[in-house]
Design an enzyme around this catalytic site. Structure first.
Site, PDB file in Angstrom:
ATOM      1  N   PRO A   1       0.781  -1.235   0.216  1.00 40.22           N
ATOM      2  CA  PRO A   1      -0.150  -0.038   0.024  1.00 40.22           C
ATOM      3  C   PRO A   1       0.876   1.228  -0.010  1.00 40.22           C
ATOM      4  CG  PRO A   1       0.061  -0.965   2.215  1.00 40.22           C
ATOM      5  CD  PRO A   1       0.756  -1.932   1.105  1.00 40.22           C
ATOM      6  N   GLU A   2       0.428   2.271  -0.737  1.00 41.78           N
ATOM      7  CA  GLU A   2       1.218   3.350  -0.698  1.00 41.78           C
ATOM      8  C   GLU A   2       0.043   4.476  -0.130  1.00 41.78           C
ATOM      9  OE1 GLU A   2       2.775   4.314  -4.840  1.00 41.78           O
ATOM     10  OE2 GLU A   2       2.834   2.082  -5.010  1.00 41.78           O
TER      11      GLU A   2
ATOM     12  N   HIS B   1      -6.992 -14.979   8.975  1.00 39.87           N
ATOM     13  CA  HIS B   1      -5.759 -14.722   9.248  1.00 39.87           C
ATOM     14  C   HIS B   1      -5.682 -13.472  10.177  1.00 39.87           C
ATOM     15  CE1 HIS B   1      -4.089 -17.304   5.851  1.00 39.87           C
ATOM     16  NE2 HIS B   1      -5.137 -16.656   5.043  1.00 39.87           N
TER      17      HIS B   1
ATOM     18  N   ARG C   1      -0.079 -12.949   5.174  1.00 43.00           N
ATOM     19  CA  ARG C   1       1.279 -13.193   4.625  1.00 43.00           C
ATOM     20  C   ARG C   1       2.349 -12.791   6.048  1.00 43.00           C
ATOM     21  NH1 ARG C   1       1.591 -10.662  -1.377  1.00 43.00           N
ATOM     22  NH2 ARG C   1       0.216 -12.110  -2.343  1.00 43.00           N
TER      23      ARG C   1
ATOM     24  N   ARG D   1      20.992  14.079  -5.548  1.00 36.67           N
ATOM     25  CA  ARG D   1      21.307  12.586  -5.674  1.00 36.67           C
ATOM     26  C   ARG D   1      21.819  12.215  -6.967  1.00 36.67           C
ATOM     27  NH1 ARG D   1      19.348   9.740  -1.082  1.00 36.67           N
ATOM     28  NH2 ARG D   1      19.121  11.268   0.498  1.00 36.67           N
TER      29      ARG D   1
END
Length: 286
Positions: free
Chosen positions: A2-3, A95, A115, A161
């Site tokens: 997720p962002e 889960h 997971r 950078r």
């Protein structure tokens, strides 16, 4: 993973449904879910019992709950973590990893993680540039939706950078919240190839890509985020639908929405990067 938009959807749901409520009991059903709490499940639950959740907050892709004792509970959603608000009588999810019950006997908060890459952890709050953050994420930069986000400063950080633009966009210490999906979408919108060197980026190009990232994440937020499967859902278990509006990510072989050229997929950091060969020409090798 997720962002920003997906995490913001979850944060807003938690703010509406658990903020202001007092935790009465914590049931840890899988130790891996609190593996970062070295003192174990009993201590984790004991510290949280009797505390009030005062706010749900986010920086970039990181989510936490402010607690009345001055600490924070940081939630790493990982690949499949879900924060669900469920009536007490709802059957347990297959889960289910951690359950929070509240003093008002209302709906529970459940951390579900298929997971088990995600997890919950307690952290002290520390002030960074006028904002209280969990100490473990004090190094994370502001995201484009933060009211105090400085676009000019972020552009300068990117250009300082010596790397590829997409790698820089994914560096959460430069600008937070952007992951693989929205980086590809922002680069497509700004017509920049993912491998363009950041030290060759003009200030105008830097502003364009970060503005595009802000716009695409805002649009995704309205749509409830991007869901490709049942693993990303909001607190009610509902999926977002921004995947229907993606222009580049996951669109391999489909026509570019601007020029009609087939979208190309390239290997990128054990993942994939999607771009239009015509609209986003690869930079010349130096």
């Amino acid at each position: 993973m997720p962002e920003l938009p997906e995490v913001e959807v979850v944060r807003a749901g938690l703010e509406a449904h658990v903020s202001g409520r007092t935790i009465s009991e914590v049931e840890v059903r899988h130790a891996r879910a609190i593996r970062r709490h070295e003192l174990g499940a009993e201590d984790f639950g004991g510290r949280l019992s009797g505390t009030k959740i005062t706010a749900a907050r986010r920086r970039g892709k990181y989510l936490w709950l402010d607690l009345s004792d001055g600490q924070a509970m940081l939630a790493h959603l990982g690949m499949s973590g879900q924060m669900l608000v469920q009536p007490q009588e709802t059957p347990d999810e297959k889960h289910l990893r951690v359950r929070f019950r509240f003093a008002d006997n209302g709906p529970e908060l459940r951390f579900v993680d298929q997971r088990t890459f995600g997890g919950l952890a307690l952290a002290e709050l520390t002030e960074v540039d006028g904002t209280a953050l969990p100490s473990t994420i004090a190094h994370i930069a502001r995201d484009p939706m933060d009211p105090r986000f400085d676009l000019g400063q972020a552009v300068r950080a990117l250009r300082s950078r010596r790397t590829e633009i997409k790698r820089a966009l994914l560096d959460q210490t430069l600008v937070s919240g952007i992951g693989n999906i929205y980086a590809d979408e922002a680069l497509w919108r700004s017509k920049l190839h993912w491998a363009r060197p950041t030290d060759k980026l003009t200030a105008a190009q830097g502003r364009a890509v970060l503005t595009a990232a802000t716009e695409v994440m805002a649009a995704a937020l309205v749509a409830g985020g991007t869901s490709f499967d049942a693993l990303y859902v909001n607190i009610n278990g509902e999926s977002g639908y921004f995947d229907r509006s993606l222009d580049a990510y996951g669109q391999e072989g489909l026509p570019c929405g601007r020029c009609g050229t087939a979208i190309r997929r390239d290997p990128f950091m054990n993942r994939s990067s999607f771009s239009c060969p015509r609209c986003q020409p690869r930079p010349r090798v130096r």
